[in-house]
Design a protein around this motif. Structure first.
Motif, PDB file in Angstrom:
ATOM      1  N   LYS B  53       0.801  -1.212   0.000  1.00  0.00           N
ATOM      2  CA  LYS B  53       0.000   0.000   0.000  1.00  0.00           C
ATOM      3  C   LYS B  53       0.846   1.280   0.000  1.00  0.00           C
ATOM      4  CE  LYS B  53      -4.087  -2.049   2.176  1.00  0.00           C
ATOM      5  NZ  LYS B  53      -4.818  -2.216   0.907  1.00  0.00           N
ATOM      6  N   SER B  67      -0.584   0.113  -8.042  1.00  0.00           N
ATOM      7  CA  SER B  67      -1.317  -0.470  -6.922  1.00  0.00           C
ATOM      8  C   SER B  67      -0.484  -1.585  -6.340  1.00  0.00           C
ATOM      9  CB  SER B  67      -2.661  -1.004  -7.400  1.00  0.00           C
ATOM     10  OG  SER B  67      -3.305  -1.737  -6.380  1.00  0.00           O
ATOM     11  N   GLU B  69      -1.484  -3.960  -3.352  1.00  0.00           N
ATOM     12  CA  GLU B  69      -2.380  -4.450  -2.307  1.00  0.00           C
ATOM     13  C   GLU B  69      -1.787  -5.630  -1.549  1.00  0.00           C
ATOM     14  OE1 GLU B  69      -5.307  -3.024  -1.361  1.00  0.00           O
ATOM     15  OE2 GLU B  69      -4.724  -1.420  -2.741  1.00  0.00           O
TER      16      GLU B  69
END
Lengths: 109, 111
Positions: B53, B67, B69
């Motif tokens: 993150k 991104s 995650e």
């Protein structure tokens, strides 16, 4: 700002001849320098880093802080050395790399 | 041996499309990077990430986002693809203060 310059886009030498790929850098801190190589149809891979002070595949590179250079050398070129070579400068503890434009080395038989 | 896997070797998309490039590494590396590789320009850093993150802009982030995650996966997103984003995209990963390991690359063409 960090900058890496490889003045030769193309370099062609005969098998058995010495080869030198030039790399100059601009960096205000303590540099960490690398050479990466990409053979035809292969992924980019580390060739050597200056802190290791080792010779890989007959290649060596010495960090010259006075001339801000990290030239890659091999005394006797071999045909399998033909590849794309990139010089890279690490900052932030070598987490982020700045690459030069690359030199395509061709070894002629 | 470290394995950095990019989901596609070749990809063709149209101008204006949203494009996702995926990268997965299997060695629990903290750091992940996205570069583009263009003849005469070398590799230029787009974005990088030091942790899940977490993301930081590289030298040419305009037109891209990322991104992360999960630790092993780092995605590059072209929000609205343009022809000047036609390039070879390389993903890399590394442990703290260790050399980067690269994937095979994704050659992306935007028509």
């Amino acid at each position: 700002a960090q900058r890496v310059t490889q003045p030769e886009k193309l370099l062609s030498v005969f098998k058995g001849a010495p080869v030198e790929l030039k790399c100059n850098y601009s960096y205000s801190g303590s540099p960490e320098l690398f050479w990466y190589v990409q053979y035809s149809r292969q992924r980019l891979q580390l060739l050597l880093r200056h802190i290791s002070r080792e010779s890989i595949k007959g290649f060596t590179a010495d960090l010259n802080k006075g001339e801000t250079s990290f030239h890659l050398k091999k005394p006797f070129a071999q045909e399998e050395d033909s590849a794309m070579y990139y010089c890279a400068l690490g900052d932030q503890g070598a987490q982020k790399l700045v690459f030069g434009q690359g030199t395509r080395l061709t070894i002629n038989p | 041996d470290v394995k950095v896997t990019q989901s596609s070797r070749y990809l063709v998309k149209r101008t204006g499309e949203k494009v996702f490039l995926e990268c997965v590494q299997d060695m629990d590396h903290e750091n992940m990077f996205w570069y583009r590789q263009d003849p005469g320009l070398g590799l230029r850093l787009i974005y990088f990430s030091y942790d899940v993150k977490m993301k930081e802009k590289g030298d040419i982030p305009e037109g891209y986002s990322v991104s992360r995650e999960k630790k092993e996966r780092f995605s590059l997103i072209l929000e609205s693809a343009s022809t000047n984003q036609t390039s070879m995209y390389l993903c890399a990963s590394s442990l703290w203060r260790q050399p980067q390991h690269f994937g095979d690359g994704t050659r992306l063409s935007i028509l």
